[in-house]
Write an enzyme that holds these catalytic residues in place. Structure first.
Site, PDB file in Angstrom:
ATOM      1  CD  GLU A   1      -3.086  -0.844   2.201  1.00  7.17           C
ATOM      2  OE1 GLU A   1      -4.288  -0.705   1.893  1.00  7.17           O
ATOM      3  OE2 GLU A   1      -2.680  -0.912   3.366  1.00  7.17           O
TER       4      GLU A   1
ATOM      5  CB  CYS B   1       2.297   7.858   3.056  1.00 12.83           C
ATOM      6  SG  CYS B   1       2.723   6.728   4.412  1.00 12.83           S
TER       7      CYS B   1
ATOM      8  CB  CYS C   1       5.677  -4.017   9.663  1.00 15.49           C
ATOM      9  SG  CYS C   1       6.888  -3.127  10.678  1.00 15.49           S
TER      10      CYS C   1
ATOM     11  CB  CYS D   1       3.989  -0.728  16.757  1.00 17.37           C
ATOM     12  SG  CYS D   1       5.711  -0.233  16.486  1.00 17.37           S
TER      13      CYS D   1
ATOM     14  CB  CYS E   1       0.877  -0.262  13.928  1.00 17.41           C
ATOM     15  SG  CYS E   1       1.150  -0.103  12.147  1.00 17.41           S
TER      16      CYS E   1
ATOM     17  N   GLY F   1       6.058  -1.341   6.928  1.00 14.65           N
ATOM     18  CA  GLY F   1       7.442  -1.740   7.110  1.00 14.65           C
ATOM     19  C   GLY F   1       8.275  -0.806   7.951  1.00 14.65           C
TER      20      GLY F   1
ATOM     21  CB  SER G   1       9.030   7.085   9.870  1.00 21.11           C
ATOM     22  OG  SER G   1       8.560   6.888  11.187  1.00 21.11           O
TER      23      SER G   1
ATOM     24  CB  SER H   1       7.901   5.661  15.994  1.00 17.75           C
ATOM     25  OG  SER H   1       7.473   5.888  14.665  1.00 17.75           O
ATOM     26  CG  LEU H   2       9.557   9.277  22.219  1.00 18.84           C
ATOM     27  CD1 LEU H   2      10.876   8.562  22.473  1.00 18.84           C
ATOM     28  CD2 LEU H   2       9.663  10.760  22.570  1.00 18.84           C
ATOM     29  CG  ASN H   3       5.030   5.951  19.138  1.00 22.35           C
ATOM     30  OD1 ASN H   3       4.601   7.026  18.708  1.00 22.35           O
ATOM     31  ND2 ASN H   3       5.507   5.019  18.338  1.00 22.35           N
TER      32      ASN H   3
ATOM     33  CG  ASN I   1      -5.159   7.623  12.627  1.00 19.56           C
ATOM     34  OD1 ASN I   1      -5.998   8.508  12.650  1.00 19.56           O
ATOM     35  ND2 ASN I   1      -3.886   7.862  12.341  1.00 19.56           N
TER      36      ASN I   1
ATOM     37  CB  CYS J   1      -0.405   7.612  10.922  1.00 21.97           C
ATOM     38  SG  CYS J   1       1.081   7.044  11.754  1.00 21.97           S
TER      39      CYS J   1
END
Length: 356
Positions: A95, A108, A115, A119, A122, A166, A198, A221-223, A297, A339
């Site tokens: 995608e 994007c 992946c 996470c 996701c 990925g 990223s 990506s800290l999160n 999201n 995202c």
């Protein structure tokens, strides 16, 4: 050096195309014609490179082909975003997303099919990893969407964000080669400062990424605001610890015009408190950086909820203006294009021109 049979043309640099042309006994200048036809002119197929003699076009198409991904389906959002399902040469699909904006367009794109990072917020993680993409398949996403949307980086700015399927730093060789082809003024022509890569924080690869003279900007990506929290929502970070990640960030060789970007997905009652915000502020202290806040999201199978807008605003208020902090507005949620939502979902109805 004879090029191997069935080596696709998209993804080859000028030196590799020169080797191919030499093996075919053609004049050396034909390599540049192929290079410019594929990347600058974006003709899509070798047979459409009109500067080449017909016999060479036929040979290239027969024995190599462009390898550019084909548009399988398009999913249209009410906000103008388009999610593309692209078919690769081995029939796998990947995608990419087209995001039109007032003064530029953003693409994007993906670096892997699926992946492996897992996470927990996701949807792509639920797929697992099928395989890495080649440099040609990464560049090919840009070419396919550009042709479909009539984009030209020389006439209107295009931003590239490798934030699709990925983990780019786990496919670093292909990502860096694709970046060189995208950034080459004689190629696709998208400046390095308009390309962002990223990562979830693959610490050993960050320095390697930074060592390349041609590279995109780095987004991390800290999160989470502490190690325990980060390990719970991003299990891979048990190996690549927060303190080591931050050390890598302090040592990262920023160019004069550049700063690091930290991405922070806000999960309701998990990592979105005022205390979390204050800890994030402490973590990024001393770094030339900005922070992008992303309210989760949602998606089926994700065990978290989206925070309320007021909580997002309160979180930002603690960081800004001590560190530049922005709230990323979701685009394409209704078609699973935002995202963290890329999972080859087919619920949204494709437009009437799909499949291609």
């Amino acid at each position: 050096m004879e090029a191997p049979a069935h080596t696709h043309l998209v993804g080859q640099d000028l030196d590799e195309l020169s080797d191919l042309i030499r093996s075919l006994g053609e004049a050396p200048y034909r390599a540049r014609q192929i290079y410019q036809g594929l990347y600058r002119d974006q003709v899509g197929t070798a047979s459409a490179i009109s500067t080449l003699p017909l016999s060479l076009r036929e040979a290239l198409e027969r024995d190599h082909g462009s390898g550019q991904p084909a548009v399988h389906s398009r999913f249209m959002s009410t906000d103008g975003t388009v999610r593309y399902l692209l078919r690769l040469a081995d029939e796998r699909t990947v995608e990419a997303v087209f995001i039109p904006e007032a003064d530029r367009d953003t693409l994007c794109i993906s670096s892997q099919v699926g992946c492996a990072v897992d996470c927990k917020f996701c949807l792509t993680a639920l797929m697992g990893l099928e395989r890495n993409l080649t440099a040609g398949e990464i560049v090919g996403q840009v070419l396919a969407i550009s042709m479909d949307q009539g984009l030209d980086a020389r006439k209107r700015p295009i931003n590239i964000v490798m934030m699709g399927m990925g983990e780019p730093l786990l496919n670093l060789g292909s990502v860096m080669k694709a970046t060189r082809l995208l950034a080459d003024p004689d190629g696709v022509g998208i400046p390095q400062r308009r390309i962002t890569v990223s990562t979830a924080g693959i610490v050993p690869k960050i320095a390697e990424f930074g060592s390349h003279p041609v590279r995109g900007k780095l987004a991390i990506s800290l999160n989470a605001s502490n190690q325990q929290q980060r390990t719970e929502i991003m299990p891979v970070t048990a190996k690549y610890r927060l303190e080591d990640l931050l050390q890598a960030c302090h040592e990262y060789p920023l160019r004069p015009w550049e700063k690091l970007t930290f991405e922070y997905v806000l999960l309701r009652d998990v990592n979105d408190s005022d205390d979390d915000a204050r800890r994030v502020l402490s973590l990024v202290a001393g770094l030339k950086c900005s922070v992008n806040l992303i309210a989760l999201n949602p998606g089926e199978g994700i065990p978290y909820e989206t925070p309320e807008d007021r909580r997002v605003r309160a979180f930002r208020a603690i960081l800004h203006p001590r560190v530049p902090c922005f709230v990323r507005r979701p685009r394409g949620r209704d078609i699973f294009a935002a995202c963290g939502q890329l999972r080859r979902t087919s619920e949204a109805a494709p437009d009437q021109t799909s499949p291609a």
